[in-house]
Design a protein around this motif. Sequence first.
Motif, PDB file in Angstrom:
ATOM      1  N   ALA A   1      80.613 -46.558 -57.102  1.00 28.61           N
ATOM      2  CA  ALA A   1      81.909 -46.435 -56.425  1.00 28.61           C
ATOM      3  C   ALA A   1      81.755 -45.767 -55.073  1.00 28.61           C
ATOM      4  O   ALA A   1      82.429 -46.128 -54.095  1.00 28.61           O
ATOM      5  CB  ALA A   1      82.872 -45.647 -57.306  1.00 28.61           C
ATOM      6  N   GLU A   2      80.853 -44.783 -54.993  1.00 29.63           N
ATOM      7  CA  GLU A   2      80.630 -44.085 -53.725  1.00 29.63           C
ATOM      8  C   GLU A   2      79.918 -44.970 -52.707  1.00 29.63           C
ATOM      9  O   GLU A   2      79.941 -44.688 -51.504  1.00 29.63           O
ATOM     10  CB  GLU A   2      79.788 -42.827 -53.990  1.00 29.63           C
ATOM     11  CG  GLU A   2      80.471 -41.801 -54.893  1.00 29.63           C
ATOM     12  CD  GLU A   2      79.526 -40.709 -55.346  1.00 29.63           C
ATOM     13  OE1 GLU A   2      78.292 -40.851 -55.117  1.00 29.63           O
ATOM     14  OE2 GLU A   2      80.005 -39.714 -55.940  1.00 29.63           O
ATOM     15  N   ARG A   3      79.281 -46.045 -53.180  1.00 31.81           N
ATOM     16  CA  ARG A   3      78.485 -46.902 -52.296  1.00 31.81           C
ATOM     17  C   ARG A   3      78.976 -48.355 -52.311  1.00 31.81           C
ATOM     18  O   ARG A   3      78.213 -49.277 -52.042  1.00 31.81           O
ATOM     19  CB  ARG A   3      76.999 -46.854 -52.713  1.00 31.81           C
ATOM     20  CG  ARG A   3      76.359 -45.494 -52.518  1.00 31.81           C
ATOM     21  CD  ARG A   3      75.119 -45.345 -53.374  1.00 31.81           C
ATOM     22  NE  ARG A   3      74.376 -44.133 -53.077  1.00 31.81           N
ATOM     23  CZ  ARG A   3      74.747 -42.918 -53.456  1.00 31.81           C
ATOM     24  NH1 ARG A   3      75.870 -42.743 -54.138  1.00 31.81           N
ATOM     25  NH2 ARG A   3      74.010 -41.852 -53.138  1.00 31.81           N
TER      26      ARG A   3
ATOM     27  N   ASP B   1      80.572 -50.230 -50.384  1.00 35.03           N
ATOM     28  CA  ASP B   1      80.415 -51.034 -49.168  1.00 35.03           C
ATOM     29  C   ASP B   1      78.991 -51.019 -48.626  1.00 35.03           C
ATOM     30  O   ASP B   1      78.711 -51.622 -47.587  1.00 35.03           O
ATOM     31  CB  ASP B   1      81.381 -50.528 -48.084  1.00 35.03           C
ATOM     32  CG  ASP B   1      82.842 -50.688 -48.500  1.00 35.03           C
ATOM     33  OD1 ASP B   1      83.154 -51.721 -49.129  1.00 35.03           O
ATOM     34  OD2 ASP B   1      83.649 -49.778 -48.225  1.00 35.03           O
ATOM     35  N   GLN B   2      78.086 -50.327 -49.322  1.00 30.75           N
ATOM     36  CA  GLN B   2      76.704 -50.213 -48.862  1.00 30.75           C
ATOM     37  C   GLN B   2      75.907 -51.459 -49.239  1.00 30.75           C
ATOM     38  O   GLN B   2      76.112 -52.057 -50.301  1.00 30.75           O
ATOM     39  CB  GLN B   2      76.060 -48.967 -49.494  1.00 30.75           C
ATOM     40  CG  GLN B   2      74.684 -48.623 -48.964  1.00 30.75           C
ATOM     41  CD  GLN B   2      74.203 -47.261 -49.496  1.00 30.75           C
ATOM     42  OE1 GLN B   2      75.014 -46.369 -49.715  1.00 30.75           O
ATOM     43  NE2 GLN B   2      72.911 -47.129 -49.690  1.00 30.75           N
ATOM     44  N   VAL B   3      75.003 -51.877 -48.372  1.00 35.98           N
ATOM     45  CA  VAL B   3      74.156 -53.036 -48.637  1.00 35.98           C
ATOM     46  C   VAL B   3      73.212 -52.714 -49.797  1.00 35.98           C
ATOM     47  O   VAL B   3      72.572 -51.657 -49.814  1.00 35.98           O
ATOM     48  CB  VAL B   3      73.359 -53.433 -47.372  1.00 35.98           C
ATOM     49  CG1 VAL B   3      72.383 -54.552 -47.701  1.00 35.98           C
ATOM     50  CG2 VAL B   3      74.309 -53.871 -46.276  1.00 35.98           C
ATOM     51  N   ALA B   4      73.116 -53.623 -50.772  1.00 32.95           N
ATOM     52  CA  ALA B   4      72.377 -53.347 -52.004  1.00 32.95           C
ATOM     53  C   ALA B   4      70.906 -53.071 -51.764  1.00 32.95           C
ATOM     54  O   ALA B   4      70.284 -52.292 -52.490  1.00 32.95           O
ATOM     55  CB  ALA B   4      72.528 -54.528 -52.971  1.00 32.95           C
ATOM     56  N   GLY B   5      70.321 -53.684 -50.732  1.00 31.18           N
ATOM     57  CA  GLY B   5      68.906 -53.479 -50.470  1.00 31.18           C
ATOM     58  C   GLY B   5      68.560 -52.075 -50.055  1.00 31.18           C
ATOM     59  O   GLY B   5      67.379 -51.698 -50.066  1.00 31.18           O
TER      60      GLY B   5
ATOM     61  N   PHE C   1      71.129 -58.902 -54.905  1.00 27.27           N
ATOM     62  CA  PHE C   1      71.089 -59.613 -53.631  1.00 27.27           C
ATOM     63  C   PHE C   1      71.063 -58.567 -52.521  1.00 27.27           C
ATOM     64  O   PHE C   1      72.090 -57.921 -52.241  1.00 27.27           O
ATOM     65  CB  PHE C   1      72.291 -60.541 -53.508  1.00 27.27           C
ATOM     66  CG  PHE C   1      72.254 -61.663 -54.512  1.00 27.27           C
ATOM     67  CD1 PHE C   1      71.615 -62.861 -54.203  1.00 27.27           C
ATOM     68  CD2 PHE C   1      72.832 -61.528 -55.770  1.00 27.27           C
ATOM     69  CE1 PHE C   1      71.560 -63.905 -55.123  1.00 27.27           C
ATOM     70  CE2 PHE C   1      72.782 -62.564 -56.695  1.00 27.27           C
ATOM     71  CZ  PHE C   1      72.143 -63.751 -56.368  1.00 27.27           C
ATOM     72  N   PRO C   2      69.916 -58.360 -51.872  1.00 27.66           N
ATOM     73  CA  PRO C   2      69.734 -57.194 -51.001  1.00 27.66           C
ATOM     74  C   PRO C   2      70.617 -57.185 -49.761  1.00 27.66           C
ATOM     75  O   PRO C   2      70.924 -56.113 -49.241  1.00 27.66           O
ATOM     76  CB  PRO C   2      68.245 -57.277 -50.623  1.00 27.66           C
ATOM     77  CG  PRO C   2      67.874 -58.714 -50.801  1.00 27.66           C
ATOM     78  CD  PRO C   2      68.706 -59.198 -51.939  1.00 27.66           C
ATOM     79  N   HIS C   3      71.054 -58.360 -49.285  1.00 32.70           N
ATOM     80  CA  HIS C   3      71.829 -58.400 -48.044  1.00 32.70           C
ATOM     81  C   HIS C   3      73.340 -58.396 -48.303  1.00 32.70           C
ATOM     82  O   HIS C   3      74.126 -58.402 -47.351  1.00 32.70           O
ATOM     83  CB  HIS C   3      71.443 -59.643 -47.230  1.00 32.70           C
ATOM     84  CG  HIS C   3      69.978 -59.691 -46.887  1.00 32.70           C
ATOM     85  ND1 HIS C   3      69.362 -58.700 -46.140  1.00 32.70           N
ATOM     86  CD2 HIS C   3      69.012 -60.582 -47.216  1.00 32.70           C
ATOM     87  CE1 HIS C   3      68.069 -58.998 -46.011  1.00 32.70           C
ATOM     88  NE2 HIS C   3      67.836 -60.135 -46.659  1.00 32.70           N
ATOM     89  N   LEU C   4      73.725 -58.364 -49.570  1.00 32.86           N
ATOM     90  CA  LEU C   4      75.142 -58.273 -49.910  1.00 32.86           C
ATOM     91  C   LEU C   4      75.491 -56.833 -50.286  1.00 32.86           C
ATOM     92  O   LEU C   4      74.633 -56.059 -50.704  1.00 32.86           O
ATOM     93  CB  LEU C   4      75.463 -59.204 -51.087  1.00 32.86           C
ATOM     94  CG  LEU C   4      75.232 -60.704 -50.866  1.00 32.86           C
ATOM     95  CD1 LEU C   4      75.631 -61.479 -52.116  1.00 32.86           C
ATOM     96  CD2 LEU C   4      75.998 -61.202 -49.657  1.00 32.86           C
ATOM     97  N   SER C   5      76.754 -56.492 -50.162  1.00 32.17           N
ATOM     98  CA  SER C   5      77.199 -55.137 -50.500  1.00 32.17           C
ATOM     99  C   SER C   5      77.245 -54.960 -52.009  1.00 32.17           C
ATOM    100  O   SER C   5      77.146 -55.934 -52.777  1.00 32.17           O
ATOM    101  CB  SER C   5      78.588 -54.879 -49.913  1.00 32.17           C
ATOM    102  OG  SER C   5      79.555 -55.679 -50.578  1.00 32.17           O
ATOM    103  N   VAL C   6      77.420 -53.714 -52.429  1.00 37.65           N
ATOM    104  CA  VAL C   6      77.566 -53.420 -53.853  1.00 37.65           C
ATOM    105  C   VAL C   6      78.743 -54.202 -54.432  1.00 37.65           C
ATOM    106  O   VAL C   6      78.636 -54.838 -55.485  1.00 37.65           O
ATOM    107  CB  VAL C   6      77.763 -51.902 -54.060  1.00 37.65           C
ATOM    108  CG1 VAL C   6      78.244 -51.607 -55.479  1.00 37.65           C
ATOM    109  CG2 VAL C   6      76.470 -51.150 -53.773  1.00 37.65           C
ATOM    110  N   ALA C   7      79.890 -54.182 -53.732  1.00 33.90           N
ATOM    111  CA  ALA C   7      81.076 -54.883 -54.225  1.00 33.90           C
ATOM    112  C   ALA C   7      80.825 -56.382 -54.332  1.00 33.90           C
ATOM    113  O   ALA C   7      81.242 -57.031 -55.305  1.00 33.90           O
ATOM    114  CB  ALA C   7      82.264 -54.601 -53.306  1.00 33.90           C
TER     115      ALA C   7
END
Length: 701
Positions: free
Chosen positions: A131-133, A135-139, A93-99
């Motif tokens: 883990a390093e990403r 909070d980063q957006v998946a897209g 889901f590109p607009h959601l974070s990794v978590a």
Amino acid sequence: MTPSPLLAIEQLTAHYGAAQALFGVDLNVVAGETVALVGANGAGKTTLLKCIMGLMPASGGQMRLDGQVIPKASPARMVRQGLALTPEGREVFPHLSVAENLELGTAALRIGRRETTRRMQSIYDRFVRLAERRDQVAGTLSGGEQQMLAMGRALMAKPRLLLLDEPSLGLAPLITDEIFDIIHHLSRSGVTILLVEQNAARALSASHRAFLMAGGRIVQKGRSKSLLVDPALRAAFLGAASEENPAASRLGAAGLTNIRLEKPDMHNQTFMPDFADQAALAAHQLKGLQWTVRHAYEGSSFYRQRMDAAGVTPDAIRSLDDLRRLPFTTAQDLRDGYPFPLRAVPFEQIVRIHASSGTTGKRKILGYTQKDLDDWIHFFARCYEMAGVTPLDRVQVAVGYGIWTAGMGFQLGCEKLGAMAVPVGPGNVDMHLQFMEDVRSTVFCCTASMALLMAEEIHRRGIADRIHIRKIIYGSERSSRSMRRKISELFGGAELFDITGLTELYGPGAGIECPDHDCIHYWGDYYILEIIDPETMQPVPDGEWGEMVVTTLSKEAAPLIRYRTRDITRIIPGPCTCGSILPRHSRIKGRSDDTIKFRGVNIYPSTIDTILSAIPGLGSEYQMHLTRDGDSGKDFMRLVIERGQGVDAGRSAELIHEIGYQVKKQLLVSVDAELTDYGTLPRTERKSQRVFDTRITDEIV
């Protein structure tokens, strides 16, 4: 007994409207294995996965999970049943974070926040980049990172069966390497995987079994390593020259053109002899014996003197029975002839020397002609072949290099076979572990003590899921059954092969444990093996224990004629269950010159191995201490043995009693036993010293 499959698919059909996509597909997956489903675009692979996950209905046939028929169900229900899918193209889901993407992996399970957090942390531990990403957006992730995220999301469900659909699709080669490394790690950690992949070479290398699919049908199946190396299957189903002539194979005609197999010319070779029967082998041995006796008589002053003294000439050798007329050769003869004993060729024909350790005096130095080296390398490659090593393996060598035969033999035989050699050498545990992880070595060559040391270190560091060793080839020292079991367990079920040899007889590689693990096959086309009574020097019947005596059949620089090895074994008569025509003997029991004489009883250290291995609760390491009371002259034996891992110290009295009882029962002597905690006795990368005899203190015995 074949285990029941976790997933069984029987005569499955599927349609897209009026168009049929699957035609009676049969496929099964056993718990703990990785199964590859290989085929070109349009073969029906993704359709099959969709049917399994409930994303589309099957039009016929049935699927069973744990033997129970799977009814038509939603994907959510299939997740709750223990299945999870990493879809083709990742579909994060590109607009959601990794978590947030990871959290969706548990949506169908209704588990609590604490458990979700715990599972998420385990994913971060496995995929450090995620883990390093977190909070980063998946897209915004790279293609490889998105693939890791999709796999992590599926693993959040803790599936019993993980379905991977085209994990390498659209990824650069280096990223593909990383993704398949992760797949290897998942497999080693016990995750059951059904892997769908166009890149057949990758998929087959990463799996245990494979199904080849074309036109909605399974067109071939089998062990993955067999499909990779079998030339007939490769030509029929994989298309070795698919770029030039894709229609030459069924899958090539279907568009599967990305098969690449390394070193193709090495897959067809064999190092096994082609004797039709035992009579053909015997004829070969007689011819070799006659050549050796004449060669030694004419080229070696030592052998000429010995044969003249025995009244034997080369013309006297007319049958294999005449071997008994020849005089024995001993290790002392080699030391007396130092530095070039038994030499039977001019110096200019000797291209290398090797030597023994020299622990009992002068080293035993042996010369080699180029033919001697070629023969040695050939039958060492045969050892690897018998152990099931292929050109696709990566062989890590942990034995000594230099003047010793070991390292050179293991490496050159590996390269002759066509496998990748990783010549690390002995010692340096950290370096070995680094190479095992980074190079993904699949075969480990070492002493038994080094294997145990590495196995325990891997277990202590908790990195078993990152180690790919599937075979351990060890030699140079005896090992107990419990020690072998321990090594195999800690290496995640690795298969052990005991390899034999000695410097005088070329080096290691003179024989190896059978794939059925009930004998050592020795190379009867390169030497004749006799078993004699070390006291009477007379041959013993097949099946009886005695001292191994060897006579070479083609060795040029330093031929051996009736050389007393001092190793104790027995010839095993009759054909082997593995199907090999080559003769066989038992694993080495001991040596005729290291027998322990204790209170009038001859004891081999291997007998103590056998007794202790049969007592549950004991570890594989022990020490035997022999002392003598100065006043009474009475001998005492003290056994110091490790308790098994996790065995409570409260059982010590019970175990000590059992040790004393079994030793007394089987050897008719009394011993004092002492138990110590698991892991307290020393481990080394070389031969562990287990016998400490201080009864004799004279400098020269």
